[in-house]
Design an enzyme around this catalytic site. Structure first.
Site, PDB file in Angstrom:
ATOM      1  N   LEU A  76      32.409  -1.696  -2.533  1.00 38.88           N
ATOM      2  CA  LEU A  76      31.870  -1.197  -1.275  1.00 38.88           C
ATOM      3  C   LEU A  76      32.182  -2.199  -0.172  1.00 38.88           C
ATOM      4  O   LEU A  76      32.291  -3.401  -0.424  1.00 38.88           O
ATOM      5  CB  LEU A  76      30.348  -1.006  -1.364  1.00 38.88           C
ATOM      6  CG  LEU A  76      29.808   0.082  -2.292  1.00 38.88           C
ATOM      7  CD1 LEU A  76      28.287  -0.009  -2.379  1.00 38.88           C
ATOM      8  CD2 LEU A  76      30.224   1.471  -1.831  1.00 38.88           C
ATOM      9  N   ASP A  77      32.310  -1.706   1.061  1.00 42.25           N
ATOM     10  CA  ASP A  77      32.458  -2.604   2.202  1.00 42.25           C
ATOM     11  C   ASP A  77      31.239  -3.510   2.297  1.00 42.25           C
ATOM     12  O   ASP A  77      30.148  -3.166   1.824  1.00 42.25           O
ATOM     13  CB  ASP A  77      32.569  -1.808   3.504  1.00 42.25           C
ATOM     14  CG  ASP A  77      33.829  -0.967   3.564  1.00 42.25           C
ATOM     15  OD1 ASP A  77      34.803  -1.317   2.882  1.00 42.25           O
ATOM     16  OD2 ASP A  77      33.825   0.044   4.293  1.00 42.25           O
ATOM     17  N   MET A  78      31.415  -4.645   2.962  1.00 41.23           N
ATOM     18  CA  MET A  78      30.318  -5.594   3.126  1.00 41.23           C
ATOM     19  C   MET A  78      29.076  -4.920   3.722  1.00 41.23           C
ATOM     20  O   MET A  78      27.953  -5.160   3.271  1.00 41.23           O
ATOM     21  CB  MET A  78      30.757  -6.752   4.033  1.00 41.23           C
ATOM     22  CG  MET A  78      29.659  -7.761   4.300  1.00 41.23           C
ATOM     23  SD  MET A  78      30.210  -9.188   5.274  1.00 41.23           S
ATOM     24  CE  MET A  78      30.266  -8.450   6.908  1.00 41.23           C
ATOM     25  N   THR A 132      28.280  -1.702   3.787  1.00 40.16           N
ATOM     26  CA  THR A 132      27.808  -0.494   3.100  1.00 40.16           C
ATOM     27  C   THR A 132      26.958  -0.919   1.911  1.00 40.16           C
ATOM     28  O   THR A 132      27.383  -1.750   1.105  1.00 40.16           O
ATOM     29  CB  THR A 132      28.987   0.372   2.617  1.00 40.16           C
ATOM     30  OG1 THR A 132      29.772   0.761   3.741  1.00 40.16           O
ATOM     31  CG2 THR A 132      28.488   1.617   1.901  1.00 40.16           C
ATOM     32  N   ARG A 183      33.608   7.307   6.801  1.00 41.91           N
ATOM     33  CA  ARG A 183      33.513   6.859   8.196  1.00 41.91           C
ATOM     34  C   ARG A 183      34.598   7.508   9.052  1.00 41.91           C
ATOM     35  O   ARG A 183      34.341   7.940  10.179  1.00 41.91           O
ATOM     36  CB  ARG A 183      33.617   5.331   8.243  1.00 41.91           C
ATOM     37  CG  ARG A 183      32.495   4.637   7.477  1.00 41.91           C
ATOM     38  CD  ARG A 183      32.801   3.176   7.204  1.00 41.91           C
ATOM     39  NE  ARG A 183      32.830   2.392   8.428  1.00 41.91           N
ATOM     40  CZ  ARG A 183      33.238   1.133   8.475  1.00 41.91           C
ATOM     41  NH1 ARG A 183      33.661   0.524   7.372  1.00 41.91           N
ATOM     42  NH2 ARG A 183      33.232   0.473   9.628  1.00 41.91           N
TER      43      ARG A 183
END
Length: 298
Positions: free
Chosen positions: A133-135, A137, A234
């Site tokens: 996951l993105d930082m 998220t 997104r």
């Protein structure tokens, strides 16, 4: 000891164990080679070579634990374990946390926390990420504890057999209460950019969505990923004119002090256990910052 145990069916009587491991168990050549070299494959309690000829009712045992090291320092950082067995661990990652060390973030990552957790619980595991996951998220991430589990689940991920569900708080009201966004996502060839766009040159990307709740001028939207492109949710929601709250990359800089990151949470995972093939349905509740945002929007 984490291991796979099997009794040889008569259909494999007279065949080489290598064929059995590949055909019956679906093990990769890499895993077989590694386990064979380390003498971790046993028939009737004796380590064997890969040209061993099987007999019906032979007892096979593959020891999945391998002495491995990883250049990640253990750090005493609390983690939220949602599910754990001998093969996998699923954690609920908090917001503003990098998953794996990078040049810019060499400590304080989820991987640092997991290495400490494994050490303290006396588990000889390294961090094998099945999902990321993105930082900014938050939500569920799967980690394989051994090569077999990682291989099986990575294969399932590639085949889109792992169901990934997200919750997002978006600006405005979606035109349709539910639907499917089937639009290709492309990374422009601009130096240093991480931003993606909807563009016919990109890869096919599919997001199914459903409005869960409506607020004054915002929606809580559930997204089910059919494909897993970088920033997919997104990009897709922003393209429809409904960027996620707090998402400054694909939306606008919100005049908002309630949340300091995109309001996106990976709340659900449905997949089969790599060993037992039992269906697992895991959920993680919304974190406080998204709950606070929702309260402010009602």
């Amino acid at each position: 000891m984490s291991s796979i145990k099997k009794v040889v069916d008569k259909a494999y009587d007279g065949r080489k164990i290598r064929e059995y491991l590949k055909e019956e168990l679906g093990l990769s050549s890499r895993l077989i080679r590694s386990a064979s070299v380390d003498k971790r494959i046993f028939v009737n309690n004796k380590a064997v070579k890969m040209n061993y000829i099987l007999n019906a009712n032979d007892n096979i045992l593959i020891d999945l634990m391998k002495d491995e090291t990883q250049n990640i320092d253990p750090e005493n950082i609390p983690i939220d374990v949602v599910y754990e067995d001998e093969d996998i661990i699923v954690v609920n990652k908090g917001p503003n946390m990098v998953v794996h060390p990078t040049k810019r973030h060499q400590s304080g990552t989820l991987a640092n926390a997991l290495m400490y957790y494994f050490k303290e619980s006396n588990q000889k595991c390294i961090v094998r990420l099945v999902s990321r996951l993105d930082m900014d998220t938050s939500g569920l991430i799967i980690i394989g504890k051994n090569q077999y589990a990682h291989m099986e689940l990575s294969k399932e991920m590639t085949l889109n057999n792992i169901e990934k569900r997200y919750l997002a708080v978006v600006h405005g009201h979606m035109e349709n209460a539910e639907g499917t966004i089937d639009l290709p996502i492309y990374r422009p060839e601009e130096e240093g950019t991480i931003r993606r766009v909807v563009d016919e040159r990109g890869q096919r990307s599919i997001t199914h969505y459903k409005v869960v709740e409506r607020y004054k001028d915002s929606d809580l939207v559930e997204c089910l990923l059919e494909t897993g492109r970088t920033h997919q949710i997104r990009v897709h929601l922003s393209h429809l004119g409904h960027p996620i709250w707090g998402d400054t990359l694909y939306g606008k800089k919100d005049d908002n002090i309630v949340i300091k990151r995109q309001a996106l949470h990976a709340y659900g995972l449905d997949f089969k256990s790599p060993r037992t093939k039992k269906e697992l349905s895991l959920r993680a509740k919304l974190p406080n910052d998204i709950e606070n945002l929702i309260e402010s929007l009602k």
